[in-house]
Scaffold this motif. Structure first.
Motif, PDB file in Angstrom:
ATOM      1  N   GLU A 100       0.186  11.206  -0.888  1.00 61.29           N
ATOM      2  CA  GLU A 100       0.954  12.352  -0.386  1.00 61.29           C
ATOM      3  C   GLU A 100       1.580  13.140  -1.531  1.00 61.29           C
ATOM      4  O   GLU A 100       1.525  14.370  -1.556  1.00 61.29           O
ATOM      5  N   GLU A 159      -5.440   5.225   6.525  1.00 60.16           N
ATOM      6  CA  GLU A 159      -4.417   4.813   5.552  1.00 60.16           C
ATOM      7  C   GLU A 159      -4.170   5.998   4.632  1.00 60.16           C
ATOM      8  O   GLU A 159      -5.121   6.686   4.226  1.00 60.16           O
ATOM      9  N   TRP A 160      -2.920   6.226   4.278  1.00 59.97           N
ATOM     10  CA  TRP A 160      -2.567   7.323   3.362  1.00 59.97           C
ATOM     11  C   TRP A 160      -1.206   6.989   2.804  1.00 59.97           C
ATOM     12  O   TRP A 160      -0.201   7.074   3.506  1.00 59.97           O
ATOM     13  N   ASN A 161      -1.143   6.573   1.548  1.00 58.43           N
ATOM     14  CA  ASN A 161       0.140   6.095   1.042  1.00 58.43           C
ATOM     15  C   ASN A 161       0.988   7.218   0.432  1.00 58.43           C
ATOM     16  O   ASN A 161       0.568   8.370   0.350  1.00 58.43           O
ATOM     17  N   ASP A 162       2.188   6.833   0.025  1.00 54.64           N
ATOM     18  CA  ASP A 162       3.158   7.800  -0.510  1.00 54.64           C
ATOM     19  C   ASP A 162       2.634   8.521  -1.755  1.00 54.64           C
ATOM     20  O   ASP A 162       2.875   9.719  -1.929  1.00 54.64           O
ATOM     21  N   LYS A 163       1.923   7.803  -2.630  1.00 55.33           N
ATOM     22  CA  LYS A 163       1.424   8.414  -3.866  1.00 55.33           C
ATOM     23  C   LYS A 163       0.326   9.434  -3.561  1.00 55.33           C
ATOM     24  O   LYS A 163       0.275  10.490  -4.194  1.00 55.33           O
ATOM     25  N   VAL A 186       0.833  -1.203   0.000  1.00 52.45           N
ATOM     26  CA  VAL A 186       0.000   0.000   0.000  1.00 52.45           C
ATOM     27  C   VAL A 186       0.866   1.251   0.000  1.00 52.45           C
ATOM     28  O   VAL A 186       0.618   2.191  -0.748  1.00 52.45           O
ATOM     29  N   GLU A 187       1.892   1.270   0.827  1.00 56.98           N
ATOM     30  CA  GLU A 187       2.736   2.465   0.951  1.00 56.98           C
ATOM     31  C   GLU A 187       3.427   2.837  -0.346  1.00 56.98           C
ATOM     32  O   GLU A 187       3.526   4.006  -0.680  1.00 56.98           O
ATOM     33  N   THR A 188       3.923   1.839  -1.077  1.00 51.37           N
ATOM     34  CA  THR A 188       4.737   2.120  -2.251  1.00 51.37           C
ATOM     35  C   THR A 188       3.987   1.933  -3.568  1.00 51.37           C
ATOM     36  O   THR A 188       4.588   2.024  -4.633  1.00 51.37           O
ATOM     37  N   LYS A 214       1.173  11.897   5.550  1.00 46.80           N
ATOM     38  CA  LYS A 214       0.398  10.914   6.304  1.00 46.80           C
ATOM     39  C   LYS A 214       0.059  11.465   7.689  1.00 46.80           C
ATOM     40  O   LYS A 214      -1.070  11.342   8.160  1.00 46.80           O
TER      41      LYS A 214
END
Length: 138
Positions: free
Chosen positions: A26, A20-24, A2-4, A33
């Motif tokens: 952001e 939940e809040w992933n890198d993309k 999820v993060e990447t 996040k």
């Protein structure tokens, strides 16, 4: 995963708060996040004119009615408009009870801008043809 992931992914709990809040996500909207976690997604990150429709999609997903290809604008931390295509899926525990929603989005800003430009050009050409003083053959 999820993060990447190469797509913006967010998650909310049954109260609509971000969990939940992933890198993309952001990278697209500029909120970290830490800035989003625990805050109400719709009230804090959706423009007022789309809050009702986005809330309806999320509420439906919390009832097990998932949404595919829902389009809406997000505004970045810097105030820029980003067009998003969203799929909202219910999150279920091992017993099948819904405990939130996961949203997987796609930034469609550039493709939407290109489509708008094509439509604008087509409109101008139609107006030109309709208002021409001489016959146009072709």
């Amino acid at each position: 995963f999820v993060e990447t992931a190469n797509a913006p992914i967010f998650g909310i709990d049954v109260h609509g708060n971000v969990n939940e809040w992933n890198d993309k996500a952001e990278a697209i909207v500029g909120y970290t996040k830490d800035e989003t976690m625990g805050r109400h997604l719709v009230q804090n990150f959706i423009s007022p004119d789309y809050r009702e429709s986005v809330q309806r999609v999320l509420d439906d997903a919390l009832k097990g009615r998932e949404a595919q290809n829902f389009e809406f604008p997000l505004y970045t931390k810097g105030g820029e408009r980003v067009e998003v295509l969203l799929n909202a899926t219910s999150r279920r525990d091992v017993e099948g009870k819904i405990y939130g929603v996961i949203g997987v989005g796609q930034d469609i800003t550039q493709s939407k801008q290109a489509a708008d430009k094509q439509e604008s050009i087509a409109t101008e050409l139609r107006q030109f043809v309709e208002t021409a003083n001489a016959p146009i053959f072709g």
